[in-house]
Structure formats: C-alpha cells, structure tokens
Design a protein around this motif. Structure first.
Motif, short mmCIF file in Angstrom:
data_model
loop_
_atom_site.label_atom_id
_atom_site.label_comp_id
_atom_site.label_asym_id
_atom_site.label_seq_id
_atom_site.Cartn_x
_atom_site.Cartn_y
_atom_site.Cartn_z
N ASP A 67 19.38 68.01 -4.06
CA ASP A 67 20.55 68.34 -3.28
C ASP A 67 20.36 69.15 -2.27
O ASP A 67 20.37 69.07 -1.14
N VAL A 68 19.17 70.06 -2.36
CA VAL A 68 18.64 70.80 -1.47
C VAL A 68 17.86 70.03 -0.24
O VAL A 68 17.93 70.07 0.95
N LEU A 69 17.17 68.85 -0.90
CA LEU A 69 16.58 68.13 0.13
C LEU A 69 17.29 67.27 0.82
O LEU A 69 17.11 66.89 2.23
N VAL A 70 18.25 66.88 0.13
CA VAL A 70 19.27 65.92 0.84
C VAL A 70 20.02 67.00 1.85
O VAL A 70 20.24 66.22 3.28
N GLU A 71 20.32 67.83 1.76
CA GLU A 71 21.12 68.67 2.61
C GLU A 71 20.03 69.18 3.91
O GLU A 71 20.57 69.02 5.07
N ARG A 72 18.78 69.29 3.43
CA ARG A 72 17.75 69.71 4.61
C ARG A 72 17.64 68.42 5.51
O ARG A 72 17.42 68.62 7.00
N GLU A 73 17.51 67.27 4.90
CA GLU A 73 17.21 66.30 5.68
C GLU A 73 18.50 65.93 6.82
O GLU A 73 18.45 65.38 7.92
N LYS A 74 19.71 66.23 6.08
CA LYS A 74 21.09 66.01 6.99
C LYS A 74 20.69 67.10 8.21
O LYS A 74 21.19 66.80 9.46
N LYS A 75 20.42 68.40 7.99
CA LYS A 75 20.30 69.15 8.92
C LYS A 75 19.24 68.88 10.18
O LYS A 75 19.72 68.84 11.35
N LYS A 76 18.26 68.31 9.70
CA LYS A 76 17.37 67.57 10.65
C LYS A 76 17.68 66.68 11.26
O LYS A 76 17.73 66.49 12.59
N ARG A 77 18.52 65.78 10.67
CA ARG A 77 19.12 64.55 11.67
C ARG A 77 20.07 65.09 12.61
O ARG A 77 20.20 64.63 13.69
N ASP A 78 20.94 66.03 12.20
CA ASP A 78 21.76 66.63 13.09
C ASP A 78 21.31 67.29 14.34
O ASP A 78 21.59 67.04 15.55
N GLN A 79 20.15 67.94 14.03
CA GLN A 79 19.62 68.82 14.98
C GLN A 79 18.97 67.79 16.12
O GLN A 79 18.96 68.05 17.12
N LEU A 80 18.30 66.83 15.79
CA LEU A 80 17.95 65.60 16.46
C LEU A 80 19.06 64.91 17.35
O LEU A 80 18.78 64.68 18.51
N GLN A 81 19.95 64.83 16.63
CA GLN A 81 21.18 64.04 17.50
C GLN A 81 21.67 65.18 18.67
O GLN A 81 21.85 64.62 19.63
N GLN A 82 21.65 66.24 18.15
CA GLN A 82 21.97 67.42 19.35
C GLN A 82 21.01 67.44 20.46
O GLN A 82 21.61 67.78 21.53
N ILE A 83 19.85 67.34 20.12
CA ILE A 83 18.93 67.39 21.11
C ILE A 83 19.07 66.15 21.90
O ILE A 83 18.95 66.51 23.32
N GLU A 84 19.21 65.12 21.53
CA GLU A 84 19.25 63.86 22.27
C GLU A 84 20.31 64.27 23.23
O GLU A 84 20.59 63.48 24.35
N LEU A 85 21.52 64.46 22.68
CA LEU A 85 22.79 64.60 23.64
C LEU A 85 22.55 65.81 24.58
O LEU A 85 23.06 65.61 26.02
N MET A 86 21.54 66.82 24.69
CA MET A 86 21.45 67.97 25.47
C MET A 86 20.18 67.48 26.42
O MET A 86 19.99 68.02 27.55
N ARG A 87 19.44 66.38 26.17
CA ARG A 87 18.36 65.90 26.84
C ARG A 87 18.66 65.63 28.24
O ARG A 87 17.85 66.18 29.31
N LYS A 88 19.47 64.73 28.55
CA LYS A 88 19.65 64.61 30.06
C LYS A 88 19.98 65.67 30.97
O LYS A 88 19.30 65.89 32.04
N SER A 89 20.81 66.63 30.26
CA SER A 89 21.39 67.66 30.89
C SER A 89 20.09 68.62 31.21
O SER A 89 20.00 69.32 32.31
N ALA A 90 19.37 68.86 30.35
CA ALA A 90 18.41 69.79 30.18
C ALA A 90 17.05 69.25 31.26
O ALA A 90 16.44 70.08 31.80
N GLU A 91 17.02 67.96 31.22
CA GLU A 91 15.93 67.57 32.36
C GLU A 91 16.50 67.64 33.58
O GLU A 91 15.64 68.00 34.58
#
Length: 224
Positions: A67-91
């Motif tokens: 359960d912990v591993l599944v939740e951790r992987e979900k957090k990683k995917r969410d973080q990467l998605q958020q980074i991609e959403l911010m990338r254009k504005s950040a650049e």
C-alpha cells in the motif's frame, strides 16, 4: 408502630394568604421542573459518554508495504505531472530573468530530499514561483506545494503476536499516547527532516543555499 394524627389549624383562610400560597406553589413547581430537566439531561450526557468510552475502538485495516509503495508511486506521478504543467511558464520566466543580466534571478538547480527517502528535482517548480526577480517560500513544509511531495518514506511495522497485541496497541495510542501528544513528539524527534537545496544565479554570480523543510526561503539571500 406509628400513628398519623391530623391537626386542624384553621377552618378559614384569608384571601391574601390563599393567593400567596398559590404563587409559592407555582414557583416551587417551576423550579422543580427546571431542575429536573437539568438533572435528566446531565444524566443522559453521562450515560452516552460512558457508553461511548466503553465501546471498543474500531480496528483500522493495517497498511501494508505494498500500500505504501503504491501511494508513493502515485505521489511521484502527480509531482511529475505538476512539473510539466508549470514548465512552459517557468521557462518563459527564466528567459525574462536572464535578459535582466545583473538583477535577474535564475534557478540553476534545486533539490528537495531527505536522508533515507526520496530526492526530487524541483528546479522548474522554484523558477515558476519567481516573481520580479525574487522568490519567497513561507516557513511551512514544502511538501504541500505544487511540484513537491512528502519525500520521507513511511515505515510499515508488522504487528507481532496477533490480535490481542494489535488491540493493545490501538488502545494505548487512542487513550494514552494521543491525549499526551507523545506520539507526535516522538515522530518529530525521530524522523529525518527534509531539506531544500537551491543553486541560483543573481547579480552575475552563482549562489547556493540549503534550508530545512519548515524554514523560510527568500532569494536572493544574503546568507547564500
């Protein structure tokens, strides 16, 4: 053996005394009703509290390592998605800051990490939050910000000894530990604290600074 002997005090009653008797009787009746309601309500409250405290606490399903591993992987995917959403504005912000030359704030590299846990790249996230050549993060955990997540690894402890040991653990945490705040203090004392390390360019020079998770961060910083 006892006897009840009626005693006649008076065969007549004055009208004024009769009215006083009626008023006193009504007043006493009202007081009796109010006090009775209060006592009844207190009794019901105490009874409900006793029933609640005497009922066994619900046994929560223990979290497994999977359960912990599944939740951790979900957090990683969410973080990467958020980074991609911010990338254009950040650049776009980074290009504007680079054009300022002397007073532009450019985030070269930023890491959010903890000993025994994850280490994530948050360069894009910090550049996204740069406003007018400055960056300010308040004194709070960075894990709740966009582009971040809690990098600490949750440790799942297997309960040894079966049901009764598990029940004892729940009772101890519910009625003793939680009430005193010892559990949270122990957690804070024993858990490693995440850090945020930022390398940035400002005023034609490269600086680097590291702050703890709940510390305030202001860039450009005189401490870098």
């Amino acid at each position: 053996l006892s006897f009840a002997v009626p005693v006649l005090v008076s065969t007549k009653m004055s009208p004024a005394y009769a009215m006083k008797t009626v008023y006193v009787t009504l007043f006493i009746s009202l007081i009796d009703q109010v006090v009775g309601d209060i006592v009844r309500q207190d009794y019901l409250n105490i009874t409900d509290a006793n029933l609640s405290s005497s009922s066994p606490p619900s046994m929560e399903q223990p979290r497994t390592h999977e359960d912990v591993l599944v939740e951790r992987e979900k957090k990683k995917r969410d973080q990467l998605q958020q980074i991609e959403l911010m990338r254009k504005s950040a650049e776009a912000k980074m290009k504007r800051e680079e054009m300022k030359e002397d007073d532009g704030l450019v985030i070269i590299k930023a890491k959010y990490e903890v000993s025994g846990g994850d280490s994530i790249d948050v360069t894009v996230a910090l550049q996204f939050w740069v406003i007018n050549s400055s960056l300010h993060l308040p004194s709070m955990s960075k894990s709740s910000m966009l582009g971040f997540y809690d990098v600490r690894h949750e440790v799942v402890t297997k309960l040894e000894g079966g049901f009764w040991q598990a029940w004892q653990k729940v009772l101890t945490e519910r009625f003793f530990v939680r009430g005193t705040g010892l559990q949270s203090k122990e957690h804070e004392d024993m858990s490693p604290i995440p850090t945020l390390t930022v390398r940035y360019r400002y005023g034609g020079k490269v600086h680097e600074i590291t702050v703890y998770d709940h510390e305030e961060l202001s860039l450009p910083s005189p401490n870098a």
